[in-house]
Motif scaffolding. Sequence first.
Motif, PDB file in Angstrom:
ATOM      1  N   LEU A  75       0.830  -1.206   0.000  1.00 55.10           N
ATOM      2  CA  LEU A  75       0.000   0.000   0.000  1.00 55.10           C
ATOM      3  C   LEU A  75       0.871   1.266   0.000  1.00 55.10           C
ATOM      4  O   LEU A  75       0.553   2.241  -0.679  1.00 55.10           O
ATOM      5  CB  LEU A  75      -0.948   0.002   1.200  1.00 55.10           C
ATOM      6  N   GLU A  76       1.960   1.200   0.744  1.00 53.02           N
ATOM      7  CA  GLU A  76       2.887   2.339   0.793  1.00 53.02           C
ATOM      8  C   GLU A  76       3.571   2.526  -0.561  1.00 53.02           C
ATOM      9  O   GLU A  76       3.701   3.655  -1.053  1.00 53.02           O
ATOM     10  CB  GLU A  76       3.918   2.120   1.898  1.00 53.02           C
ATOM     11  N   MET A  77       3.981   1.446  -1.182  1.00 51.37           N
ATOM     12  CA  MET A  77       4.649   1.507  -2.476  1.00 51.37           C
ATOM     13  C   MET A  77       3.733   2.128  -3.542  1.00 51.37           C
ATOM     14  O   MET A  77       4.181   2.868  -4.408  1.00 51.37           O
ATOM     15  CB  MET A  77       5.088   0.110  -2.921  1.00 51.37           C
ATOM     16  N   GLU A  78       2.448   1.845  -3.459  1.00 51.77           N
ATOM     17  CA  GLU A  78       1.480   2.400  -4.417  1.00 51.77           C
ATOM     18  C   GLU A  78       1.077   3.830  -4.072  1.00 51.77           C
ATOM     19  O   GLU A  78       0.342   4.466  -4.824  1.00 51.77           O
ATOM     20  CB  GLU A  78       0.237   1.513  -4.506  1.00 51.77           C
ATOM     21  N   GLY A  79       1.526   4.322  -2.917  1.00 52.65           N
ATOM     22  CA  GLY A  79       1.284   5.708  -2.554  1.00 52.65           C
ATOM     23  C   GLY A  79      -0.073   6.002  -1.950  1.00 52.65           C
ATOM     24  O   GLY A  79      -0.460   7.168  -1.833  1.00 52.65           O
ATOM     25  N   VAL A  80      -0.801   4.971  -1.517  1.00 48.97           N
ATOM     26  CA  VAL A  80      -2.125   5.216  -0.944  1.00 48.97           C
ATOM     27  C   VAL A  80      -2.077   5.421   0.572  1.00 48.97           C
ATOM     28  O   VAL A  80      -3.064   5.853   1.169  1.00 48.97           O
ATOM     29  CB  VAL A  80      -3.145   4.110  -1.316  1.00 48.97           C
ATOM     30  N   ILE A  81      -0.938   5.084   1.168  1.00 47.30           N
ATOM     31  CA  ILE A  81      -0.744   5.338   2.602  1.00 47.30           C
ATOM     32  C   ILE A  81       0.660   5.878   2.832  1.00 47.30           C
ATOM     33  O   ILE A  81       1.552   5.693   2.012  1.00 47.30           O
ATOM     34  CB  ILE A  81      -0.927   4.073   3.478  1.00 47.30           C
ATOM     35  N   GLU A  82       0.816   6.537   3.972  1.00 47.42           N
ATOM     36  CA  GLU A  82       2.131   6.849   4.518  1.00 47.42           C
ATOM     37  C   GLU A  82       2.270   5.986   5.759  1.00 47.42           C
ATOM     38  O   GLU A  82       1.329   5.867   6.545  1.00 47.42           O
ATOM     39  CB  GLU A  82       2.227   8.325   4.900  1.00 47.42           C
ATOM     40  N   TYR A  83       3.440   5.370   5.914  1.00 46.89           N
ATOM     41  CA  TYR A  83       3.636   4.469   7.047  1.00 46.89           C
ATOM     42  C   TYR A  83       4.819   4.933   7.868  1.00 46.89           C
ATOM     43  O   TYR A  83       5.922   5.089   7.357  1.00 46.89           O
ATOM     44  CB  TYR A  83       3.856   3.030   6.549  1.00 46.89           C
ATOM     45  N   ASP A  84       4.573   5.173   9.147  1.00 47.88           N
ATOM     46  CA  ASP A  84       5.611   5.533  10.101  1.00 47.88           C
ATOM     47  C   ASP A  84       6.020   4.247  10.813  1.00 47.88           C
ATOM     48  O   ASP A  84       5.314   3.757  11.698  1.00 47.88           O
ATOM     49  CB  ASP A  84       5.071   6.567  11.095  1.00 47.88           C
ATOM     50  N   ARG A  85       7.147   3.681  10.393  1.00 49.73           N
ATOM     51  CA  ARG A  85       7.601   2.404  10.945  1.00 49.73           C
ATOM     52  C   ARG A  85       7.909   2.486  12.436  1.00 49.73           C
ATOM     53  O   ARG A  85       7.633   1.560  13.189  1.00 49.73           O
ATOM     54  CB  ARG A  85       8.844   1.927  10.197  1.00 49.73           C
ATOM     55  N   GLU A  86       8.503   3.578  12.828  1.00 47.28           N
ATOM     56  CA  GLU A  86       8.897   3.745  14.224  1.00 47.28           C
ATOM     57  C   GLU A  86       7.686   3.751  15.160  1.00 47.28           C
ATOM     58  O   GLU A  86       7.698   3.108  16.206  1.00 47.28           O
ATOM     59  CB  GLU A  86       9.683   5.051  14.369  1.00 47.28           C
ATOM     60  N   ARG A  87       6.637   4.445  14.772  1.00 49.91           N
ATOM     61  CA  ARG A  87       5.431   4.550  15.610  1.00 49.91           C
ATOM     62  C   ARG A  87       4.361   3.539  15.217  1.00 49.91           C
ATOM     63  O   ARG A  87       3.332   3.448  15.877  1.00 49.91           O
ATOM     64  CB  ARG A  87       4.886   5.969  15.525  1.00 49.91           C
ATOM     65  N   GLN A  88       4.599   2.793  14.118  1.00 46.44           N
ATOM     66  CA  GLN A  88       3.650   1.815  13.573  1.00 46.44           C
ATOM     67  C   GLN A  88       2.270   2.444  13.357  1.00 46.44           C
ATOM     68  O   GLN A  88       1.249   1.943  13.816  1.00 46.44           O
ATOM     69  CB  GLN A  88       3.572   0.571  14.447  1.00 46.44           C
ATOM     70  N   LYS A  89       2.299   3.560  12.612  1.00 46.84           N
ATOM     71  CA  LYS A  89       1.059   4.271  12.296  1.00 46.84           C
ATOM     72  C   LYS A  89       0.911   4.397  10.786  1.00 46.84           C
ATOM     73  O   LYS A  89       1.883   4.603  10.068  1.00 46.84           O
ATOM     74  CB  LYS A  89       1.061   5.653  12.945  1.00 46.84           C
ATOM     75  N   VAL A  90      -0.321   4.284  10.336  1.00 43.75           N
ATOM     76  CA  VAL A  90      -0.659   4.336   8.918  1.00 43.75           C
ATOM     77  C   VAL A  90      -1.598   5.518   8.700  1.00 43.75           C
ATOM     78  O   VAL A  90      -2.551   5.705   9.452  1.00 43.75           O
ATOM     79  CB  VAL A  90      -1.358   3.026   8.483  1.00 43.75           C
ATOM     80  N   LYS A  91      -1.302   6.295   7.650  1.00 38.38           N
ATOM     81  CA  LYS A  91      -2.107   7.472   7.355  1.00 38.38           C
ATOM     82  C   LYS A  91      -2.514   7.430   5.887  1.00 38.38           C
ATOM     83  O   LYS A  91      -1.672   7.210   5.009  1.00 38.38           O
ATOM     84  CB  LYS A  91      -1.274   8.722   7.634  1.00 38.38           C
ATOM     85  N   PRO A  92      -3.812   7.631   5.602  1.00 40.94           N
ATOM     86  CA  PRO A  92      -4.240   7.666   4.200  1.00 40.94           C
ATOM     87  C   PRO A  92      -3.671   8.901   3.500  1.00 40.94           C
ATOM     88  O   PRO A  92      -3.434   9.926   4.130  1.00 40.94           O
ATOM     89  CB  PRO A  92      -5.767   7.733   4.287  1.00 40.94           C
ATOM     90  N   THR A  93      -3.440   8.778   2.193  1.00 41.12           N
ATOM     91  CA  THR A  93      -2.891   9.888   1.420  1.00 41.12           C
ATOM     92  C   THR A  93      -3.950  10.440   0.457  1.00 41.12           C
ATOM     93  O   THR A  93      -5.047   9.883   0.325  1.00 41.12           O
ATOM     94  CB  THR A  93      -1.685   9.434   0.570  1.00 41.12           C
ATOM     95  N   GLU A  94      -3.582  11.498  -0.218  1.00 39.32           N
ATOM     96  CA  GLU A  94      -4.454  12.092  -1.230  1.00 39.32           C
ATOM     97  C   GLU A  94      -4.714  11.089  -2.365  1.00 39.32           C
ATOM     98  O   GLU A  94      -5.793  11.064  -2.945  1.00 39.32           O
ATOM     99  CB  GLU A  94      -3.805  13.361  -1.782  1.00 39.32           C
ATOM    100  N   GLN A  95      -3.716  10.252  -2.664  1.00 37.59           N
ATOM    101  CA  GLN A  95      -3.871   9.217  -3.690  1.00 37.59           C
ATOM    102  C   GLN A  95      -5.013   8.266  -3.331  1.00 37.59           C
ATOM    103  O   GLN A  95      -5.783   7.867  -4.199  1.00 37.59           O
ATOM    104  CB  GLN A  95      -2.551   8.436  -3.867  1.00 37.59           C
ATOM    105  N   LEU A  96      -5.147   7.930  -2.053  1.00 36.29           N
ATOM    106  CA  LEU A  96      -6.247   7.068  -1.620  1.00 36.29           C
ATOM    107  C   LEU A  96      -7.575   7.767  -1.880  1.00 36.29           C
ATOM    108  O   LEU A  96      -8.525   7.144  -2.350  1.00 36.29           O
ATOM    109  CB  LEU A  96      -6.115   6.701  -0.140  1.00 36.29           C
ATOM    110  N   ASP A  97      -7.641   9.057  -1.597  1.00 32.84           N
ATOM    111  CA  ASP A  97      -8.864   9.818  -1.863  1.00 32.84           C
ATOM    112  C   ASP A  97      -9.228   9.777  -3.342  1.00 32.84           C
ATOM    113  O   ASP A  97     -10.401   9.652  -3.696  1.00 32.84           O
ATOM    114  CB  ASP A  97      -8.707  11.273  -1.419  1.00 32.84           C
ATOM    115  N   GLN A  98      -8.230   9.877  -4.205  1.00 31.36           N
ATOM    116  CA  GLN A  98      -8.482   9.857  -5.646  1.00 31.36           C
ATOM    117  C   GLN A  98      -8.984   8.500  -6.122  1.00 31.36           C
ATOM    118  O   GLN A  98      -9.782   8.417  -7.051  1.00 31.36           O
ATOM    119  CB  GLN A  98      -7.214  10.238  -6.408  1.00 31.36           C
ATOM    120  N   LEU A  99      -8.536   7.439  -5.473  1.00 30.90           N
ATOM    121  CA  LEU A  99      -8.935   6.087  -5.862  1.00 30.90           C
ATOM    122  C   LEU A  99     -10.223   5.636  -5.174  1.00 30.90           C
ATOM    123  O   LEU A  99     -10.768   4.579  -5.497  1.00 30.90           O
ATOM    124  CB  LEU A  99      -7.813   5.100  -5.539  1.00 30.90           C
TER     125      LEU A  99
END
Length: 119
Positions: free
Chosen positions: A75-99
């Motif tokens: 999901l991160e590679m496709e740009g639909v999320i941003e992933y913070d490995r250190e905090r183990q948090k996932v955030k949706p991106t603008e790309q996800l909104d477009q899809l």
Amino acid sequence: MEEIADDFNTVLDLCQDRYRRIVLAVLVEEQRLLTVNDLTKTVLKHNHQTSIIEGCIGRLTKIQLSLLHTHIPKLEMEGVIEYDRERQKVKPTEQLDQLQPYLSAIINLDPGLEEPVGL
């Protein structure tokens, strides 16, 4: 027109796996930062139709490892999320909104997912 076809093909690829469909559905529904733990519990709830209390630790661990090593990186590679490995948090991106329109159409066709897929 080519961009629409590319977006549609991306969504089809991302939605091939049930865990990813669940993660995408909850991110579209929640539209906020979520922890890997939140996503793990949501996959357990919607894929295995069981609660955290009933789910065994081994199953939770297996789901979490699958998310961390396979699904979140894709999901991160496709740009639909941003992933913070250190905090183990996932955030949706603008790309996800477009899809989102394509995602919603595919997710709505999954007979195993109840609407809405939430935490």
